[in-house]
Design an enzyme around this catalytic site. Structure first.
Site, PDB file in Angstrom:
ATOM      1  N   SER A  36      12.077   3.492  -2.628  1.00 41.72           N
ATOM      2  CA  SER A  36      12.275   2.229  -1.932  1.00 41.72           C
ATOM      3  C   SER A  36      12.868   2.524  -0.562  1.00 41.72           C
ATOM      4  O   SER A  36      13.308   3.647  -0.290  1.00 41.72           O
ATOM      5  CB  SER A  36      13.232   1.369  -2.760  1.00 41.72           C
ATOM      6  N   ARG A  37      12.926   1.478   0.276  1.00 42.71           N
ATOM      7  CA  ARG A  37      13.610   1.655   1.564  1.00 42.71           C
ATOM      8  C   ARG A  37      15.108   1.825   1.354  1.00 42.71           C
ATOM      9  O   ARG A  37      15.803   2.330   2.210  1.00 42.71           O
ATOM     10  CB  ARG A  37      13.325   0.452   2.467  1.00 42.71           C
ATOM     11  N   HIS A  79       1.254  -0.532   4.589  1.00 41.54           N
ATOM     12  CA  HIS A  79       0.355   0.304   3.764  1.00 41.54           C
ATOM     13  C   HIS A  79      -0.021   1.601   4.483  1.00 41.54           C
ATOM     14  O   HIS A  79      -0.039   2.670   3.888  1.00 41.54           O
ATOM     15  CB  HIS A  79      -0.934  -0.454   3.426  1.00 41.54           C
ATOM     16  N   LYS A  97      -4.244  -3.639  -1.967  1.00 41.71           N
ATOM     17  CA  LYS A  97      -5.162  -4.331  -1.069  1.00 41.71           C
ATOM     18  C   LYS A  97      -4.367  -5.243  -0.140  1.00 41.71           C
ATOM     19  O   LYS A  97      -3.292  -5.662  -0.550  1.00 41.71           O
ATOM     20  CB  LYS A  97      -6.196  -5.164  -1.819  1.00 41.71           C
ATOM     21  N   ARG A 167       3.194 -15.761   5.693  1.00 37.61           N
ATOM     22  CA  ARG A 167       3.116 -16.423   7.000  1.00 37.61           C
ATOM     23  C   ARG A 167       3.646 -15.570   8.141  1.00 37.61           C
ATOM     24  O   ARG A 167       3.532 -15.953   9.308  1.00 37.61           O
ATOM     25  CB  ARG A 167       3.883 -17.752   6.950  1.00 37.61           C
ATOM     26  N   ASP A 178      -4.551 -11.352   2.514  1.00 40.80           N
ATOM     27  CA  ASP A 178      -3.940 -11.362   1.188  1.00 40.80           C
ATOM     28  C   ASP A 178      -4.891 -11.862   0.117  1.00 40.80           C
ATOM     29  O   ASP A 178      -5.019 -11.261  -0.948  1.00 40.80           O
ATOM     30  CB  ASP A 178      -2.690 -12.246   1.216  1.00 40.80           C
TER      31      ASP A 178
HETATM   32  N1  LIG Z   1      -3.301  -6.615  -6.891  1.00 42.52           N
HETATM   33  C1  LIG Z   1      -2.739  -7.801  -6.942  1.00 42.52           C
HETATM   34  O1  LIG Z   1      -3.027  -8.634  -7.777  1.00 42.52           O
HETATM   35  C2  LIG Z   1      -1.685  -8.129  -5.944  1.00 42.52           C
HETATM   36  C3  LIG Z   1      -0.853  -9.224  -6.180  1.00 42.52           C
HETATM   37  C4  LIG Z   1       0.162  -9.472  -5.276  1.00 42.52           C
HETATM   38  C5  LIG Z   1       0.295  -8.662  -4.159  1.00 42.52           C
HETATM   39  N2  LIG Z   1      -0.552  -7.626  -3.951  1.00 42.52           N
HETATM   40  C6  LIG Z   1      -0.405  -6.759  -2.764  1.00 42.52           C
HETATM   41  O2  LIG Z   1       0.752  -5.950  -2.974  1.00 42.52           O
HETATM   42  C7  LIG Z   1       1.493  -5.840  -1.776  1.00 42.52           C
HETATM   43  C8  LIG Z   1       2.925  -6.266  -2.059  1.00 42.52           C
HETATM   44  O3  LIG Z   1       2.924  -7.610  -2.492  1.00 42.52           O
HETATM   45  P1  LIG Z   1       4.149  -8.227  -3.314  1.00 42.52           P
HETATM   46  O4  LIG Z   1       3.727  -9.589  -3.716  1.00 42.52           O
HETATM   47  O5  LIG Z   1       4.619  -7.288  -4.332  1.00 42.52           O
HETATM   48  O6  LIG Z   1       5.231  -8.345  -2.149  1.00 42.52           O
HETATM   49  P2  LIG Z   1       6.803  -8.464  -2.289  1.00 42.52           P
HETATM   50  O7  LIG Z   1       7.177  -9.041  -3.615  1.00 42.52           O
HETATM   51  O8  LIG Z   1       7.278  -9.118  -1.044  1.00 42.52           O
HETATM   52  O9  LIG Z   1       7.303  -6.941  -2.331  1.00 42.52           O
HETATM   53  C9  LIG Z   1       6.999  -6.007  -1.372  1.00 42.52           C
HETATM   54  C10 LIG Z   1       8.035  -4.906  -1.431  1.00 42.52           C
HETATM   55  O10 LIG Z   1       7.807  -4.063  -0.301  1.00 42.52           O
HETATM   56  C11 LIG Z   1       9.038  -3.689   0.316  1.00 42.52           C
HETATM   57  N3  LIG Z   1       9.096  -4.285   1.644  1.00 42.52           N
HETATM   58  C12 LIG Z   1       9.452  -5.540   1.994  1.00 42.52           C
HETATM   59  N4  LIG Z   1       9.373  -5.713   3.311  1.00 42.52           N
HETATM   60  C13 LIG Z   1       8.958  -4.544   3.814  1.00 42.52           C
HETATM   61  C14 LIG Z   1       8.686  -4.093   5.125  1.00 42.52           C
HETATM   62  N5  LIG Z   1       8.852  -4.873   6.202  1.00 42.52           N
HETATM   63  N6  LIG Z   1       8.268  -2.824   5.290  1.00 42.52           N
HETATM   64  C15 LIG Z   1       8.119  -2.014   4.222  1.00 42.52           C
HETATM   65  N7  LIG Z   1       8.377  -2.395   2.945  1.00 42.52           N
HETATM   66  C16 LIG Z   1       8.786  -3.647   2.765  1.00 42.52           C
HETATM   67  C17 LIG Z   1      10.135  -4.220  -0.576  1.00 42.52           C
HETATM   68  O11 LIG Z   1      10.475  -3.173  -1.487  1.00 42.52           O
HETATM   69  P3  LIG Z   1      11.729  -2.222  -1.176  1.00 42.52           P
HETATM   70  O12 LIG Z   1      12.872  -3.124  -0.882  1.00 42.52           O
HETATM   71  O13 LIG Z   1      11.880  -1.456  -2.428  1.00 42.52           O
HETATM   72  O14 LIG Z   1      11.390  -1.345   0.002  1.00 42.52           O
HETATM   73  C18 LIG Z   1       9.485  -5.368  -1.296  1.00 42.52           C
HETATM   74  O15 LIG Z   1      10.066  -5.624  -2.529  1.00 42.52           O
HETATM   75  C19 LIG Z   1       0.758  -6.656  -0.720  1.00 42.52           C
HETATM   76  O16 LIG Z   1       0.003  -5.817   0.114  1.00 42.52           O
HETATM   77  C20 LIG Z   1      -0.174  -7.569  -1.517  1.00 42.52           C
HETATM   78  O17 LIG Z   1      -1.405  -7.824  -0.869  1.00 42.52           O
HETATM   79  C21 LIG Z   1      -1.527  -7.338  -4.830  1.00 42.52           C
END
Ligand SMILES: NC(=O)c1ccc[n+]([C@@H]2O[C@H](COP(=O)([O-])OP(=O)(O)OC[C@H]3O[C@@H](n4cnc5c(N)ncnc54)[C@H](OP(=O)(O)O)[C@@H]3O)[C@@H](O)[C@H]2O)c1
Length: 331
Positions: A36-37, A79, A97, A167, A178
């Site tokens: 994680s960060r 990513h 993705k 957003r 997304d």
């Molecule tokens: N396959 C699917 O069904 C599916 C579903 C939802 C999302 N996704 C994809 O998965 C990705 C994450 O989505 P999510 O819904 O899990 O998001 P999320 O709940 O906001 O979590 C993203 C995580 O990334 C880290 N992060 C947050 N801001 C960041 C930044 N500015 N730079 C780098 N890392 C950051 C944080 O982890 P740390 O604090 O540990 O660094 C955070 O918990 C997206 O690209 C989305 O398109 C895929």
């Protein structure tokens, strides 16, 4: 490599947790580490999911010698950086993705993976879902004749504040990257890359798209009619129309557990149950490819990820959403 594939999880958000739940259902998979960060977020995630090692930086995770493959689950804007870091450290990568914010960044990662001889795959899990695989086979075998039209939509409702990932332009926000990546990939799956693209969108005050219509045109005469949005719950369904029949996918079309094939007026319902949250199938595909020494998956090949990113770039150019500087919007 040991007999079980050792996964590293990069980022600790919503989808990372869902993915880890599904890895727990696979006897050949083990979650070896999380990165994680921050050390605190890594420790909490590791505790919650019973993961042996927690790293307080992406670099430490990438350098962990007991990790075979890293699952990148950051917001889209990170990513490219996270995947590049892992590839440079010699790790195979499954990246969420959309692969990156634009075609150039996706090409960069694919080139690097090729040069280093490392496996790399976009986590386009829809393509690995049993029902979708079966539908792809049916269509390829001519079950509905030549495909003439594809319809697919992915709209969600919610009161997303401007700071929300969906957003925030700095995080690659907007419906297209997304959610729209699913209908666009779905159309590519059955029709390939389009020859013509027309798109319209409403933009938020932050200048990301919140309601987007897309039409893809093909020299064959086929048309794909697609929608994505973050301003209302749409059916999240899909239909593939062919010259002699059609296939309807219920909601959510990217992870269906059944579908209906229409041969004229005769309807045939096909069941294809889903295990867990449905994310284990992409993990199995990764592990199969690693075991076979492949650099890319035949189910989610690099060429298709590049074609989809090319279409997403073209759609964004038409609707006026322009990410630059790794997620910063240029306007
Ligand atoms: N396959 C699917 O069904 C599916 C579903 C939802 C999302 N996704 C994809 O998965 C990705 C994450 O989505 P999510 O819904 O899990 O998001 P999320 O709940 O906001 O979590 C993203 C995580 O990334 C880290 N992060 C947050 N801001 C960041 C930044 N500015 N730079 C780098 N890392 C950051 C944080 O982890 P740390 O604090 O540990 O660094 C955070 O918990 C997206 O690209 C989305 O398109 C895929």
């Amino acid at each position: 490599m040991t007999s079980r594939t050792r996964w590293g999880i990069l980022a600790t958000g919503g989808i990372a947790g869902t993915f880890v739940e599904d890895l727990a259902l696979l006897p050949d998979a083990e979650v070896a580490a999380v990165g994680s960060r921050t050390a605190e977020a890594a420790r909490r995630f590791a505790e919650r999911h019973g993961i042996p090692r927690a790293h307080g930086s992406w670099a430490d995770l990438a350098a962990d010698p007991d990790v075979d493959v890293v699952y990148v689950a950051t917001p889209h804007s990170a990513h490219h950086e996270a995947t590049r870091l892992c590839l440079e450290a010699g790790k195979a990568v499954l990246c969420e993705k959309p692969f990156t914010l634009d075609l150039a960044a996706t090409q960069d990662l694919i080139t690097l993976a090729g040069e280093r001889g490392l496996f790399l795959m976009e986590a386009m899990w829809m393509r690995t879902i049993p029902a979708v695989r079966r539908i792809a086979e049916l269509v390829a075998d001519g079950a509905i004749g030549e495909v003439t039209a594809v319809y697919a939509d992915f709209g969600i409702g919610g009161d997303f504040p401007p700071t929300h990932r969906l957003r925030d332009p700095a995080l690659g926000g907007g419906a297209l990257l997304d959610l729209g990546v699913y209908p666009v990939t779905f159309a590519h799956l059955f029709l390939g890359p389009p020859q013509r693209i027309a798109a319209l969108a409403n933009l938020t005050p932050e200048a990301v798209d919140d309601n987007t219509g897309i039409i893809l045109g093909y020299d064959s005469g086929a048309i794909a009619t697609l929608h994505c949005g973050i301003v209302g719950n749409s059916p999240v369904a899909a239909t593939i129309v062919g010259g002699t029949g059609r296939i309807e996918l219920p909601s959510p079309f990217f992870r269906p557990d059944r579908f209906t094939v229409y041969h004229g007026d005769r309807a045939e319902l096909v069941h294809a149950p889903i295990r867990g949250n449905g994310m284990g199938y992409e993990a199995e595909e990764v592990m199969r490819c690693l075991a076979d020494g492949r650099l890319e998956s035949p189910l989610v090949p690099w060429s298709e990820s590049l074609d989809v990113m090319r279409s997403l770039d073209a759609i964004r150019a038409q609707i006026g959403v322009d990410y630059e500087n790794n997620g910063r919007i240029a306007r």
